[in-house]
Design a protein around this motif. Structure first.
Motif, PDB file in Angstrom:
ATOM      1  N   ASN A 127       0.798  -1.219   0.000  1.00 45.94           N
ATOM      2  CA  ASN A 127       0.000   0.000   0.000  1.00 45.94           C
ATOM      3  C   ASN A 127       0.830   1.268   0.000  1.00 45.94           C
ATOM      4  OD1 ASN A 127      -2.348  -1.498   0.072  1.00 45.94           O
ATOM      5  ND2 ASN A 127      -2.378  -1.564   2.292  1.00 45.94           N
ATOM      6  N   ASN A 128       2.098   1.158   0.294  1.00 47.30           N
ATOM      7  CA  ASN A 128       2.930   2.341   0.399  1.00 47.30           C
ATOM      8  C   ASN A 128       4.113   2.257  -0.560  1.00 47.30           C
ATOM      9  OD1 ASN A 128       1.444   3.471   2.599  1.00 47.30           O
ATOM     10  ND2 ASN A 128       2.399   1.966   3.928  1.00 47.30           N
ATOM     11  N   PRO A 129       4.384   3.367  -1.272  1.00 47.51           N
ATOM     12  CA  PRO A 129       5.566   3.381  -2.125  1.00 47.51           C
ATOM     13  C   PRO A 129       6.830   3.338  -1.274  1.00 47.51           C
ATOM     14  CG  PRO A 129       4.552   5.544  -2.054  1.00 47.51           C
ATOM     15  CD  PRO A 129       3.659   4.623  -1.291  1.00 47.51           C
ATOM     16  N   LYS A 130       7.917   2.804  -1.862  1.00 51.91           N
ATOM     17  CA  LYS A 130       9.171   2.768  -1.121  1.00 51.91           C
ATOM     18  C   LYS A 130      10.332   2.536  -2.067  1.00 51.91           C
ATOM     19  CE  LYS A 130       8.279  -2.010   0.154  1.00 51.91           C
ATOM     20  NZ  LYS A 130       8.090  -2.919   1.267  1.00 51.91           N
ATOM     21  N   PHE A 131      11.496   2.971  -1.607  1.00 51.23           N
ATOM     22  CA  PHE A 131      12.744   2.637  -2.251  1.00 51.23           C
ATOM     23  C   PHE A 131      13.227   1.326  -1.640  1.00 51.23           C
ATOM     24  CE2 PHE A 131      12.818   7.254  -2.857  1.00 51.23           C
ATOM     25  CZ  PHE A 131      13.264   7.354  -4.168  1.00 51.23           C
ATOM     26  N   ARG A 132      13.689   0.426  -2.479  1.00 50.53           N
ATOM     27  CA  ARG A 132      14.267  -0.834  -2.005  1.00 50.53           C
ATOM     28  C   ARG A 132      15.737  -0.861  -2.414  1.00 50.53           C
ATOM     29  NH1 ARG A 132      10.553  -5.864  -2.874  1.00 50.53           N
ATOM     30  NH2 ARG A 132      10.972  -6.186  -0.681  1.00 50.53           N
ATOM     31  N   LEU A 151      12.528   2.094  -7.047  1.00 49.55           N
ATOM     32  CA  LEU A 151      11.394   2.780  -6.430  1.00 49.55           C
ATOM     33  C   LEU A 151      10.157   2.014  -6.826  1.00 49.55           C
ATOM     34  CD1 LEU A 151      10.002   5.111  -4.918  1.00 49.55           C
ATOM     35  CD2 LEU A 151      10.059   6.406  -7.065  1.00 49.55           C
ATOM     36  N   GLN A 152       9.413   1.546  -5.832  1.00 48.96           N
ATOM     37  CA  GLN A 152       8.175   0.835  -6.094  1.00 48.96           C
ATOM     38  C   GLN A 152       6.996   1.746  -5.779  1.00 48.96           C
ATOM     39  OE1 GLN A 152       9.036  -2.792  -3.736  1.00 48.96           O
ATOM     40  NE2 GLN A 152       8.600  -3.833  -5.677  1.00 48.96           N
ATOM     41  N   GLY A 208       3.023  -1.702  -5.968  1.00 48.67           N
ATOM     42  CA  GLY A 208       4.117  -2.655  -5.942  1.00 48.67           C
ATOM     43  C   GLY A 208       4.918  -2.746  -7.229  1.00 48.67           C
ATOM     44  N   GLU A 209       4.512  -1.993  -8.253  1.00 48.67           N
ATOM     45  CA  GLU A 209       5.237  -1.998  -9.524  1.00 48.67           C
ATOM     46  C   GLU A 209       6.522  -1.188  -9.407  1.00 48.67           C
ATOM     47  OE1 GLU A 209       4.380  -3.570 -12.467  1.00 48.67           O
ATOM     48  OE2 GLU A 209       2.822  -4.522 -11.276  1.00 48.67           O
ATOM     49  N   LYS A 210       7.576  -1.681 -10.041  1.00 47.18           N
ATOM     50  CA  LYS A 210       8.845  -0.958 -10.075  1.00 47.18           C
ATOM     51  C   LYS A 210       8.702   0.171 -11.090  1.00 47.18           C
ATOM     52  CE  LYS A 210      12.068  -3.566 -11.415  1.00 47.18           C
ATOM     53  NZ  LYS A 210      13.184  -4.398 -11.824  1.00 47.18           N
ATOM     54  N   ILE A 211       8.915   1.424 -10.654  1.00 47.05           N
ATOM     55  CA  ILE A 211       8.739   2.559 -11.562  1.00 47.05           C
ATOM     56  C   ILE A 211      10.041   3.316 -11.848  1.00 47.05           C
ATOM     57  CG2 ILE A 211       6.282   2.903 -11.166  1.00 47.05           C
ATOM     58  CD1 ILE A 211       6.959   5.049  -9.114  1.00 47.05           C
ATOM     59  N   LEU A 212      11.088   3.060 -11.069  1.00 47.26           N
ATOM     60  CA  LEU A 212      12.362   3.728 -11.308  1.00 47.26           C
ATOM     61  C   LEU A 212      13.480   2.852 -10.760  1.00 47.26           C
ATOM     62  CD1 LEU A 212      13.236   6.591 -12.444  1.00 47.26           C
ATOM     63  CD2 LEU A 212      13.572   7.226 -10.059  1.00 47.26           C
ATOM     64  N   SER A 213      14.584   2.787 -11.486  1.00 45.18           N
ATOM     65  CA  SER A 213      15.744   1.999 -11.061  1.00 45.18           C
ATOM     66  C   SER A 213      16.996   2.845 -11.146  1.00 45.18           C
ATOM     67  CB  SER A 213      15.921   0.782 -11.974  1.00 45.18           C
ATOM     68  OG  SER A 213      14.801  -0.062 -11.878  1.00 45.18           O
ATOM     69  N   GLY A 214      17.889   2.611 -10.208  1.00 44.83           N
ATOM     70  CA  GLY A 214      19.163   3.315 -10.212  1.00 44.83           C
ATOM     71  C   GLY A 214      20.260   2.470 -10.823  1.00 44.83           C
ATOM     72  N   GLY A 223       3.618   6.875 -15.098  1.00 45.96           N
ATOM     73  CA  GLY A 223       4.823   6.496 -14.362  1.00 45.96           C
ATOM     74  C   GLY A 223       5.581   7.714 -13.856  1.00 45.96           C
ATOM     75  N   ILE A 224       5.706   8.715 -14.710  1.00 46.87           N
ATOM     76  CA  ILE A 224       6.382   9.957 -14.307  1.00 46.87           C
ATOM     77  C   ILE A 224       5.630  10.621 -13.155  1.00 46.87           C
ATOM     78  CG2 ILE A 224       6.927  12.328 -15.039  1.00 46.87           C
ATOM     79  CD1 ILE A 224       7.643  11.109 -17.810  1.00 46.87           C
ATOM     80  N   GLU A 225       4.309  10.691 -13.263  1.00 42.53           N
ATOM     81  CA  GLU A 225       3.516  11.307 -12.200  1.00 42.53           C
ATOM     82  C   GLU A 225       3.661  10.540 -10.885  1.00 42.53           C
ATOM     83  OE1 GLU A 225       2.085  14.331 -12.257  1.00 42.53           O
ATOM     84  OE2 GLU A 225       3.011  14.428 -14.243  1.00 42.53           O
ATOM     85  N   ALA A 226       3.772   9.219 -10.969  1.00 35.96           N
ATOM     86  CA  ALA A 226       3.960   8.417  -9.762  1.00 35.96           C
ATOM     87  C   ALA A 226       5.322   8.711  -9.122  1.00 35.96           C
ATOM     88  CB  ALA A 226       3.828   6.932 -10.092  1.00 35.96           C
ATOM     89  N   VAL A 227       6.363   8.858  -9.931  1.00 40.02           N
ATOM     90  CA  VAL A 227       7.683   9.197  -9.386  1.00 40.02           C
ATOM     91  C   VAL A 227       7.641  10.576  -8.740  1.00 40.02           C
ATOM     92  CG1 VAL A 227      10.113   9.641  -9.926  1.00 40.02           C
ATOM     93  CG2 VAL A 227       8.937   7.701 -10.980  1.00 40.02           C
ATOM     94  N   LYS A 228       7.032  11.535  -9.425  1.00 39.09           N
ATOM     95  CA  LYS A 228       6.918  12.884  -8.859  1.00 39.09           C
ATOM     96  C   LYS A 228       6.218  12.863  -7.508  1.00 39.09           C
ATOM     97  CE  LYS A 228       6.552  15.529 -13.175  1.00 39.09           C
ATOM     98  NZ  LYS A 228       5.612  16.347 -13.960  1.00 39.09           N
ATOM     99  N   ARG A 229       5.158  12.084  -7.426  1.00 40.32           N
ATOM    100  CA  ARG A 229       4.337  12.026  -6.213  1.00 40.32           C
ATOM    101  C   ARG A 229       5.019  11.238  -5.100  1.00 40.32           C
ATOM    102  NH1 ARG A 229       0.165   8.824  -8.079  1.00 40.32           N
ATOM    103  NH2 ARG A 229       1.379   7.047  -7.363  1.00 40.32           N
TER     104      ARG A 229
END
Length: 111
Positions: A2-7, A21-22, A26-32, A94-100
């Motif tokens: 239910n909560n976004p997080k960096f893993r 960044l999930q 639970g979807e992965k939206i950004l990777s380093g 996806g971009i909006e999710a990262v921004k948020r």
């Protein structure tokens, strides 16, 4: 989930540290990129948090049925890469999710 997080995790293949960044679902939206130290990886996450809210930091890339984006720091360095999306709308979501989510997402340390 239910909560976004960096893993944050360490690769068994090359010993480098990475983050994902999930989103809320639970979807992965950004990777380093790979980092040689955990602290460098955490610094990468800090850079994502600072730059994520600004639309001008997103480099949108278009391919045939393949839409992606890179998040860049103020110096132009890529600090995060998206997953592949099949539509423009999905990429923009996806971009909006990262921004948020990125500015306040907690870090889950899996190392």
């Amino acid at each position: 989930m239910n909560n976004p997080k960096f893993r944050v995790f360490k690769s068994t293949a090359n010993g480098q540290y990475y983050y994902h960044l999930q989103s809320k679902n639970g979807e992965k939206i950004l990777s380093g990129e790979g980092y040689t130290t955990k602290q460098s990886c955490l610094n990468g996450i800090a850079a994502v948090r600072v730059n994520a809210p600004y639309d001008m930091r997103y480099e949108r890339r278009n391919g045939f049925s393949n839409y992606t984006f890179n998040l860049k720091a103020a110096n132009g360095e890529v600090i995060g890469r998206s997953e592949n999306y099949t539509t423009l709308t999905a990429r923009e979501n996806g971009i909006e999710a990262v921004k948020r989510d990125a500015p306040t997402a907690p870090i889950e340390d899996l190392t």
